[in-house]
Design a protein around this motif. Structure first.
Motif, PDB file in Angstrom:
ATOM      1  N   LYS A  99      -2.395   8.106   3.650  1.00 42.82           N
ATOM      2  CA  LYS A  99      -3.055   7.099   3.112  1.00 42.82           C
ATOM      3  C   LYS A  99      -1.974   5.812   3.472  1.00 42.82           C
ATOM      4  O   LYS A  99      -1.080   5.983   2.702  1.00 42.82           O
ATOM      5  CB  LYS A  99      -3.595   7.265   1.696  1.00 42.82           C
ATOM      6  N   ARG A 100      -2.626   4.914   4.173  1.00 44.03           N
ATOM      7  CA  ARG A 100      -1.685   3.762   4.161  1.00 44.03           C
ATOM      8  C   ARG A 100      -1.648   3.008   3.236  1.00 44.03           C
ATOM      9  O   ARG A 100      -2.614   2.515   2.310  1.00 44.03           O
ATOM     10  CB  ARG A 100      -2.383   2.900   5.431  1.00 44.03           C
ATOM     11  N   ASP A 101      -0.343   2.641   2.562  1.00 42.08           N
ATOM     12  CA  ASP A 101      -0.137   2.055   1.347  1.00 42.08           C
ATOM     13  C   ASP A 101       1.185   1.375   1.463  1.00 42.08           C
ATOM     14  O   ASP A 101       2.159   1.824   1.215  1.00 42.08           O
ATOM     15  CB  ASP A 101      -0.182   2.948   0.097  1.00 42.08           C
ATOM     16  N   LEU A 102       0.949   0.033   1.502  1.00 40.61           N
ATOM     17  CA  LEU A 102       2.035  -1.061   1.713  1.00 40.61           C
ATOM     18  C   LEU A 102       2.321  -1.769   0.392  1.00 40.61           C
ATOM     19  O   LEU A 102       3.555  -2.053   0.255  1.00 40.61           O
ATOM     20  CB  LEU A 102       1.666  -2.248   2.678  1.00 40.61           C
ATOM     21  N   ASP A 115      -6.720   7.819   5.442  1.00 45.35           N
ATOM     22  CA  ASP A 115      -7.007   7.439   6.771  1.00 45.35           C
ATOM     23  C   ASP A 115      -6.987   8.366   7.790  1.00 45.35           C
ATOM     24  O   ASP A 115      -7.682   8.183   8.814  1.00 45.35           O
ATOM     25  CB  ASP A 115      -6.029   6.233   6.796  1.00 45.35           C
ATOM     26  N   TYR A 116      -5.902   9.087   7.535  1.00 44.12           N
ATOM     27  CA  TYR A 116      -5.585  10.295   8.783  1.00 44.12           C
ATOM     28  C   TYR A 116      -5.589  11.603   8.231  1.00 44.12           C
ATOM     29  O   TYR A 116      -5.075  11.904   7.084  1.00 44.12           O
ATOM     30  CB  TYR A 116      -4.397   9.762   9.517  1.00 44.12           C
ATOM     31  N   TRP A 117      -6.194  12.592   9.073  1.00 43.01           N
ATOM     32  CA  TRP A 117      -6.081  13.990   8.463  1.00 43.01           C
ATOM     33  C   TRP A 117      -5.502  14.919   9.715  1.00 43.01           C
ATOM     34  O   TRP A 117      -5.677  14.375  11.137  1.00 43.01           O
ATOM     35  CB  TRP A 117      -7.552  14.503   8.307  1.00 43.01           C
ATOM     36  N   GLY A 118      -4.908  15.942   9.317  1.00 38.53           N
ATOM     37  CA  GLY A 118      -4.422  16.768  10.268  1.00 38.53           C
ATOM     38  C   GLY A 118      -5.592  17.750  10.681  1.00 38.53           C
ATOM     39  O   GLY A 118      -6.534  17.758  10.034  1.00 38.53           O
ATOM     40  N   GLN A 119      -4.996  19.031  11.673  1.00 36.26           N
ATOM     41  CA  GLN A 119      -6.169  19.935  11.685  1.00 36.26           C
ATOM     42  C   GLN A 119      -6.431  21.126  10.859  1.00 36.26           C
ATOM     43  O   GLN A 119      -7.091  21.780  10.939  1.00 36.26           O
ATOM     44  CB  GLN A 119      -5.997  20.238  13.340  1.00 36.26           C
TER      45      GLN A 119
END
Length: 127
Positions: A99-102, A115-119
């Motif tokens: 999860k993008r968290d700035l 936001d992004y997931w692995g397989q």
């Protein structure tokens, strides 16, 4: 776009241990909170553990609390999930998510926030 690759799953007897790894690439790892989720056959995906982007905030589901440890190595762009005292009900496909968290430095327990997931990597625990 961040790419996530999980590893470390396998077949283990009840009471055993496994350490899952999730290697991240194509992104600034320290800008992402990370999480582990799992999904067993016929069941919905469920939250397992999460760690903030700095690594100073952690949170676990009740199902793994006390038996698991999430950690991250910024230098290796990798997040880990160490699981001990494994039970048959831990059997599932385990997924890593980013999860993008700035700004907030928080952790995230809801899959839809990521936001992004692995397989995924399969964990099977025999009784």
């Amino acid at each position: 776009q961040v790419q996530l690759v999980e590893s470390g799953g396998g077949f283990v007897q009840a009471g055993g241990s496994l350490t899952l790894s999730c290697a991240a690439s194509r992104g600034t790892f320290s800008n992402y909170a990370m999480g582990w989720f799992r999904q067993a056959p016929g069941k919905e995906r469920e939250f397992v553990a999460t760690i903030s982007r700095s690594g100073n905030r952690l949170y676990y589901s009740d199902s793994v609390k006390g038996r698991s440890t999430i950690s991250r190595d910024i230098a290796k762009n990798t997040v880990y999930l160490q699981m001990n005292s494994l039970k048959p009900e831990d059997t599932a496909m385990y997924y890593c998510a980013a999860k993008r968290d700035l700004y907030s430095g928080d952790y995230y327990t809801v899959g839809a926030n990521y936001d992004y997931w692995g397989q995924g990597t399969q964990v099977t625990v025999s009784s």
